[in-house]
Scaffold this motif. Structure first.
Motif, PDB file in Angstrom:
ATOM      1  N   VAL A   1       0.858  -1.182   0.000  1.00  0.00           N
ATOM      2  CA  VAL A   1       0.000   0.000   0.000  1.00  0.00           C
ATOM      3  C   VAL A   1       0.894   1.231   0.000  1.00  0.00           C
ATOM      4  N   VAL A   2       0.562   2.202  -0.830  1.00  0.00           N
ATOM      5  CA  VAL A   2       1.270   3.477  -0.857  1.00  0.00           C
ATOM      6  C   VAL A   2       0.397   4.531  -0.199  1.00  0.00           C
ATOM      7  N   CYS A   3       1.004   5.315   0.697  1.00  0.00           N
ATOM      8  CA  CYS A   3       0.275   6.385   1.387  1.00  0.00           C
ATOM      9  C   CYS A   3       1.189   7.610   1.407  1.00  0.00           C
ATOM     10  N   HIS A   4       0.978   8.525   0.455  1.00  0.00           N
ATOM     11  CA  HIS A   4       1.841   9.689   0.284  1.00  0.00           C
ATOM     12  C   HIS A   4       1.425  10.791   1.259  1.00  0.00           C
ATOM     13  N   PRO A   5       2.357  11.263   2.122  1.00  0.00           N
ATOM     14  CA  PRO A   5       1.989  12.334   3.063  1.00  0.00           C
ATOM     15  C   PRO A   5       1.816  13.681   2.372  1.00  0.00           C
ATOM     16  N   MET A   6       1.043  14.550   3.013  1.00  0.00           N
ATOM     17  CA  MET A   6       0.873  15.918   2.556  1.00  0.00           C
ATOM     18  C   MET A   6       1.606  16.867   3.510  1.00  0.00           C
ATOM     19  N   GLN A   7       1.768  18.143   3.092  1.00  0.00           N
ATOM     20  CA  GLN A   7       2.514  19.091   3.912  1.00  0.00           C
ATOM     21  C   GLN A   7       1.783  19.439   5.201  1.00  0.00           C
ATOM     22  N   SER A   8       0.491  19.226   5.253  1.00  0.00           N
ATOM     23  CA  SER A   8      -0.269  19.468   6.483  1.00  0.00           C
ATOM     24  C   SER A   8      -1.349  18.401   6.602  1.00  0.00           C
TER      25      SER A   8
ATOM     26  N   ILE B   1      -3.045  14.721   7.875  1.00  0.00           N
ATOM     27  CA  ILE B   1      -2.639  13.311   7.841  1.00  0.00           C
ATOM     28  C   ILE B   1      -3.248  12.634   6.623  1.00  0.00           C
ATOM     29  N   SER B   2      -2.408  11.972   5.852  1.00  0.00           N
ATOM     30  CA  SER B   2      -2.897  11.117   4.770  1.00  0.00           C
ATOM     31  C   SER B   2      -3.177   9.739   5.358  1.00  0.00           C
ATOM     32  N   ALA B   3      -4.295   9.149   4.988  1.00  0.00           N
ATOM     33  CA  ALA B   3      -4.669   7.873   5.610  1.00  0.00           C
ATOM     34  C   ALA B   3      -5.463   7.019   4.645  1.00  0.00           C
ATOM     35  N   GLY B   4      -5.230   5.708   4.728  1.00  0.00           N
ATOM     36  CA  GLY B   4      -6.014   4.726   3.998  1.00  0.00           C
ATOM     37  C   GLY B   4      -6.586   3.722   4.972  1.00  0.00           C
TER      38      GLY B   4
END
Length: 490
Positions: A356-363, A365-368
């Motif tokens: 699974v790929v979960c790319h963070p953002m600058q602000s 939380i990125s979540a799957g």
């Protein structure tokens, strides 16, 4: 008063009195229940067959003497605070009769039962010490006479077929099982042959269990840095005892690096070949390269080269490893809580890598979220994570387990708002990861989960940049545990 005299040798003394009141106590007929204390002595009183619950005094002088004696009695700590009951010499017989009825009745029976239990417990402790001393003497005798308590009783030597592809990648996505062709009685450990070991970034997980009940024996979780490209001996603290059972060996790995687990020569019996839920050409009638060592049941084995102690002892527990199936991971949904709307897909499933790929953002939380991924009875969860780009910015990764069918986005929002997960959830904590080296992330529950739970994979930025920060999570491994046997395919 004959009955009282008869009981004087067997009754537990539950009443304290001053030695000055000895005559009055004898007249009252409770002498066999009384321990006499002397307030004039500074030495700590010796209480034999005694547990004072109340103190009686027939005069002010005796009461003062008794108070001094009780000060010494309090130093014993195991004796509770004793209250003093002042009695009149003229009508104290009625009160003494009531005290005697209580002491010889319910309290007496309880005290005699407690004394009996204490005596039996002391005997059991002595017997236990004698038993352990006997074991030590037996082990010392073996060592003095150079009798090795560990003997190799079976082995498959490693064999390399020119057509072998290697089962390293198979171990990271599934597991390999091997039945041991010897009975469990006396088994002190097993050795596995590894033809290659990465410097880091992998962990070998070995589990030993009984086939008949699937009751666990032990589990070894060993980082690659502690393994050698040769025979590695996985020892038990004591050789297996009880009745003869069939042992099953299960091997898997975590992390992105492959561990070279060796296979043996082809054999005729399919029952004793290495098995896996995922087909692989190398496993065609091939066993693992392993050795089995036995010793005296219940006796610790001697030191062996490359000896590895168990990470967990699973006696009395029924365990099962399981992986998250690709079709389950493919149903991952984006539940990110971030004000940034990216132009690319931040959460997705890599079908060919079971990752699974979960790319963070600058602000934010990125979540799957994967619904109902964690089964009831699960006691631990682990996976590996790495930034899948050589120039990728580092990120922080974590796992969150929440009750099934809960609002996943709400669970993530709670974490953003308070920094902690809800009481009903399990949170792994944040771990920083970069492109250079994969990390293993684990969640260990105090008790097995009672119902299905949702899995959430979370990422966030740790620097001002999130360029090429493709966070890849793979090698999902979960362990179920229960206290009851289950029917399994043998």
């Amino acid at each position: 008063m004959s009955s009282g005299g008869k009981q004087s040798t067997t009754s537990i003394k539950l009443i304290a009195a001053s030695d000055l009141d000895r005559v009055n106590v004898e007249k009252a007929g409770i002498d066999h229940l009384v321990v006499y204390l002397n307030g004039g002595t500074r030495s700590q009183p010796t209480l034999k067959n005694t547990f004072p619950l109340i103190a009686v005094a027939f005069s002010e002088e005796a009461e003062a003497d008794l108070r001094g004696a009780l000060v010494s009695l309090r130093r014993l700590a195991t004796v509770p605070e004793v209250s003093i009951q002042r009695l009149d010499v003229r009508n104290g017989a009625e009160m003494c009769a009531l005290i005697r009825t209580l002491a010889e009745g319910g309290l007496g029976r309880l005290s005699r039962f407690a004394a009996s239990m204490t005596s039996e417990l002391a005997m059991l402790r002595r017997d236990r010490e004698v038993l352990f001393e006997s074991y030590r003497a037996l082990e010392d005798a073996f060592q003095v006479h150079n009798w090795e308590p560990v003997t190799e009783v079976f082995g498959h030597d490693p064999y390399v077929d020119p057509k072998d592809e290697g089962i390293g990648q198979l171990l990271s996505s599934a597991h390999v099982e091997q039945l041991l062709p010897v009975s469990s009685r006396g088994v002190a450990g097993i050795a596995l042959h590894l033809n290659s070991v990465p410097k880091d970034g992998a962990e070998l997980v070995v589990t030993l269990s009984y086939v008949e009940s699937r009751e666990g024996v032990a589990e070894w979780s060993v980082p690659a840095s502690k393994l050698v490209a040769n025979w590695n001996f996985f020892s038990l603290p004591r050789a297996c005892g009880c009745g003869a059972k069939t042992l099953r060996l299960r091997v898997s790995t975590t992390g992105p690096e492959a561990v070279g687990l060796s296979l043996g020569f082809p054999i005729a019996s399919e029952r004793y070949t290495a098995q896996s839920d995922v087909s692989h050409p190398d496993l065609d009638r091939r066993p693992l390269a392993f050795r089995v060592f036995t010793g005296l049941p219940g006796v610790r084995p001697t030191r062996m080269p490359n000896m590895i102690a168990p990470t967990d002892l699973l006696d009395g527990q029924f365990i099962e490893d399981y992986r998250l199936a690709p079709d389950l991971l493919s149903r991952i949904v984006d539940v990110s809580v971030t004000p940034v709307v990216p132009e690319f897909q931040t959460v997705r499933f890599l079908e060919h890598e079971h990752a699974v790929v979960c790319h963070p953002m600058q602000s934010g939380i990125s979540a799957g979220a994967v619904s109902r991924a964690v089964e009831p009875g699960t006691i631990s969860f682990s996976a590996s994570a790495v930034i899948d780009h050589p120039k990728g910015a580092p990120a922080a990764v974590s796992f969150l387990l929440a009750p099934a069918n809960s609002n996943a986005r709400s669970e993530v929002a709670e974490l953003v708002r308070k920094g902690t997960a809800k009481a009903s959830a399990f949170f792994s904590g944040w771990r920083e990861v970069g492109p250079d080296q994969a990390i293993n992330i684990n969640i260990h529950m105090d008790e097995p989960v009672r119902a299905h739970m949702d899995l959430m994979i979370l990422s966030r930025a740790v620097t001002d940049s999130v360029d090429f920060s493709w966070l890849k999570v793979s090698g999902f491994r979960l362990v179920k545990q229960s206290g009851e046997a289950v029917n399994v395919r043998q």
